[in-house]
Motif scaffolding. Structure first.
Motif, PDB file in Angstrom:
ATOM      1  N   SER A   1      24.619  29.403  11.047  1.00 44.42           N
ATOM      2  CA  SER A   1      26.168  29.664  11.145  1.00 44.42           C
ATOM      3  C   SER A   1      27.008  30.836  10.359  1.00 44.42           C
ATOM      4  O   SER A   1      28.063  31.089  10.507  1.00 44.42           O
ATOM      5  N   THR A   2      26.062  31.190   9.250  1.00 42.61           N
ATOM      6  CA  THR A   2      26.992  31.983   8.223  1.00 42.61           C
ATOM      7  C   THR A   2      27.330  33.320   8.947  1.00 42.61           C
ATOM      8  O   THR A   2      26.158  33.732   9.465  1.00 42.61           O
ATOM      9  N   ARG A   3      28.253  33.911   8.853  1.00 41.68           N
ATOM     10  CA  ARG A   3      28.382  35.156   9.487  1.00 41.68           C
ATOM     11  C   ARG A   3      28.731  36.342   8.577  1.00 41.68           C
ATOM     12  O   ARG A   3      29.314  35.991   7.379  1.00 41.68           O
ATOM     13  N   LEU A   4      28.216  37.632   8.554  1.00 43.36           N
ATOM     14  CA  LEU A   4      28.452  38.657   7.928  1.00 43.36           C
ATOM     15  C   LEU A   4      29.216  39.493   8.838  1.00 43.36           C
ATOM     16  O   LEU A   4      28.595  40.024   9.666  1.00 43.36           O
TER      17      LEU A   4
ATOM     18  N   ALA B   1      30.650  28.484   8.130  1.00 42.67           N
ATOM     19  CA  ALA B   1      31.498  27.678   9.135  1.00 42.67           C
ATOM     20  C   ALA B   1      32.219  26.612   8.421  1.00 42.67           C
ATOM     21  O   ALA B   1      31.840  26.188   7.212  1.00 42.67           O
ATOM     22  N   PRO B   2      33.100  25.941   9.124  1.00 42.67           N
ATOM     23  CA  PRO B   2      34.122  24.874   8.523  1.00 42.67           C
ATOM     24  C   PRO B   2      33.196  23.825   8.142  1.00 42.67           C
ATOM     25  O   PRO B   2      33.611  23.121   6.940  1.00 42.67           O
ATOM     26  N   GLY B   3      32.253  23.391   8.591  1.00 44.35           N
ATOM     27  CA  GLY B   3      31.449  22.058   8.062  1.00 44.35           C
ATOM     28  C   GLY B   3      30.429  22.513   7.196  1.00 44.35           C
ATOM     29  O   GLY B   3      29.666  21.642   6.859  1.00 44.35           O
ATOM     30  N   GLY B   4      30.490  23.700   6.549  1.00 44.24           N
ATOM     31  CA  GLY B   4      29.354  23.867   5.609  1.00 44.24           C
ATOM     32  C   GLY B   4      28.337  24.777   6.482  1.00 44.24           C
ATOM     33  O   GLY B   4      28.142  24.697   7.672  1.00 44.24           O
TER      34      GLY B   4
END
Length: 163
Positions: free
Chosen positions: A19-22, A9-12
């Motif tokens: 929020s990490t997407r695979l 994600a943009p904010g880390g």
């Protein structure tokens, strides 16, 4: 093996990487069968509107005398492009919104890809500590007994067996 593109994600990443997407880099059957609905669900509005226009145009062409096969081929071509390139468009859209490309993981399924990616992260990024919490025994000056600060909850009883 399927390649999974890992984006943060943009904010880390969150503390637990929720929020990490695979995103799988493969053909999407839902994008092939329902192209404009699939893109609308992915919030790619301009692509969804363009596909609605293409499908309406393909329907109008197939209604013309002798051009039924042409309209069908036109609609199948649009659906095939959506099926093959849909996930790529989602990745490009996320990157343009500030998401960060981390890596590509090759795995047979999503669960294995997640295990492989998160196992390769340093412990400071995953928020997991590899230190074992220890009990801090302190002597109470008033009663003379020992008090404990037990972060793990492993000692639920005092030294005399009381709770």
């Amino acid at each position: 093996m399927i390649s999974y593109i890992v984006l943060e994600a943009p904010g880390g990443p969150d503390r637990d990487h929720r929020s990490t997407r695979l995103i799988a880099d493969r053909f999407s059957w839902l994008a092939f069968l329902f192209p404009w609905i699939w893109f609308a669900v992915q919030r790619l509005w301009w692509v969804a509107i363009g596909l609605v226009i293409l499908q309406v145009a393909a329907g109008q062409v197939s209604a013309l005398n002798g051009l039924a096969a042409t309209g069908l081929v036109f609609a199948l071509a649009a659906a095939s492009i959506a099926g093959f390139e849909g996930r790529n468009l989602v990745v490009r859209d996320l990157l343009s919104r500030g998401w960060t490309f981390k890596t590509v993981v090759a795995a047979p399924d999503l669960a294995t890809a997640e295990d492989m990616y998160f196992a390769s992260l340093p412990l400071s990024e995953t928020g997991v500590s590899n230190t074992v919490p220890h009990t801090d025994w302190k002597r109470d000056t008033k009663s003379g007994s020992y008090k404990t600060n037990d972060p793990a909850g492993s000692f639920q009883f005092d030294l005399n067996g009381r709770r």
